[in-house]
Write an enzyme that holds these catalytic residues in place. Structure first.
Site, PDB file in Angstrom:
ATOM      1  N   GLU A  12       0.330  -6.524  -2.684  1.00 54.18           N
ATOM      2  CA  GLU A  12      -0.473  -5.452  -3.257  1.00 54.18           C
ATOM      3  C   GLU A  12       0.336  -4.165  -3.276  1.00 54.18           C
ATOM      4  OE1 GLU A  12      -5.041  -4.281  -2.762  1.00 54.18           O
ATOM      5  OE2 GLU A  12      -3.902  -3.927  -0.935  1.00 54.18           O
TER       6      GLU A  12
ATOM      7  N   GLU B 163     -12.320  -7.280   3.745  1.00 52.79           N
ATOM      8  CA  GLU B 163     -11.067  -6.560   3.989  1.00 52.79           C
ATOM      9  C   GLU B 163     -11.291  -5.419   4.979  1.00 52.79           C
ATOM     10  OE1 GLU B 163      -8.971  -5.029   0.551  1.00 52.79           O
ATOM     11  OE2 GLU B 163      -7.116  -4.908   1.718  1.00 52.79           O
TER      12      GLU B 163
HETATM   13 MN   LIG Z   1      -5.549  -4.586   0.396  1.00 54.47          MN
END
Ligand SMILES: [Mn+2]
Length: 294
Positions: free
Chosen positions: A241, A147
């Protein structure tokens, strides 16, 4: 889009087995087909039971995490790097055991604000650690995605271009990027161009508003992001998210700077997010068809 997922922190702080099982139930109830669990450290949960619940609900499991300072594989300290490599290896095996398909997040450095510049040796230590982790993951049938996060949550990989260079240095063709609209909004000069640059190296995608609350109520131009995803023919998973002070995990909330309530009604939040993402996805696909027909 293959499966639409939701982060478990919409439902639970993840402190208990019951909390995680409730998160699985809630995700399925809301029509999500994947759930993202954070920090699934070995020994904390009844992994077999979680795996069985997910199978029964036809939910895929993704695990994400960031490294703690004492396990930072981008450190120049050999012991710290060794600790990080061992932790990553253990977590990959836990992901396998829970029936998970993917491990993502900040696997390449500490999750948090650094008080020092990244170093060349640290970069090398990190690429080597990720290459070794990817090899373990391959034997476990788990995918590794990295990420790309904003400057306050890592000093190593803040842009897609940096991520692509890092992956090239791991010399692995099975490590992919994990991009996130919240972070891209802070760091990328042109987020849609960054998605196109990632192309088929994009392995996983997080959707979050600029302040991590209800989608569409903030400043992120989701139409541009979704059109870029349609342009590269993105056919992998997307996960919603969102974090709020309403649900607090000490480690994650402190690392991400979640100091206030961005929402309190998680059922409304989850229902809205699913509709929003599916609608944006359809719009982008339609726009692409119109363009191709001319
Ligand atoms: Mn994230």
């Amino acid at each position: 889009m293959r499966r639409l997922g939701i982060h478990s922190f919409v439902w639970t702080d993840g402190k208990t087995q019951e909390g995680l099982e409730m998160a699985l139930e809630k995700s399925a109830e809301h029509g999500y087909r994947m759930v993202e669990l954070a920090y699934l450290f070995p020994g904390r949960y009844d992994i077999e039971r979680l795996a069985a619940r997910a199978r029964a609900l036809d939910l895929e499991i993704v695990v994400t995490m960031g490294l703690p300072p004492e396990a930072d594989v981008s450190s120049e300290d050999r012991d710290v790097v060794a600790h990080g490599r061992a932790l990553l290896s253990d977590v990959v095996k836990t992901v396998r055991d829970v029936g998970g398909i993917r491990l993502g997040g900040i696997l390449y450095s500490k999750h948090g604000k650094y008080d020092r510049m990244p170093s060349r040796d640290g970069w090398m230590n990190s690429t080597e650690a990720i290459a070794a982790t990817a090899e373990t993951a391959r034997t476990c049938g788990v995918e590794i995605v990295l990420e790309i996060v904003n400057r306050f949550e890592s000093n190593l990989l803040n842009t897609t271009a940096q991520g692509l260079k890092f992956i090239a240095d791991t010399d692995r063709d099975d490590v992919r990027l994990h991009l996130d609209t919240f972070h891209m909004n802070i760091e990328e000069a042109d987020p849609a161009a960054a998605i196109r640059l990632a192309g088929d190296r994009l392995g996983y995608f997080h959707i979050g508003e600029n302040y991590r609350g209800f989608l569409g109520t903030g400043t992120i131009d989701f139409t541009a992001y979704f059109r870029a995803l349609a342009d590269i023919g993105y056919d992998r998973d997307i996960t919603f998210e969102s974090f709020s002070g309403a649900i607090v995990d000490e480690a994650l909330s402190v690392a991400c700077g979640i100091w206030r309530d961005t929402w309190t009604d998680n059922d409304a939040l989850a229902a809205h997010a699913r509709t929003f993402i599916e609608e944006k996805w359809r719009e982008a696909a339609m726009a692409r068809q119109v363009l191709a027909a001319v």
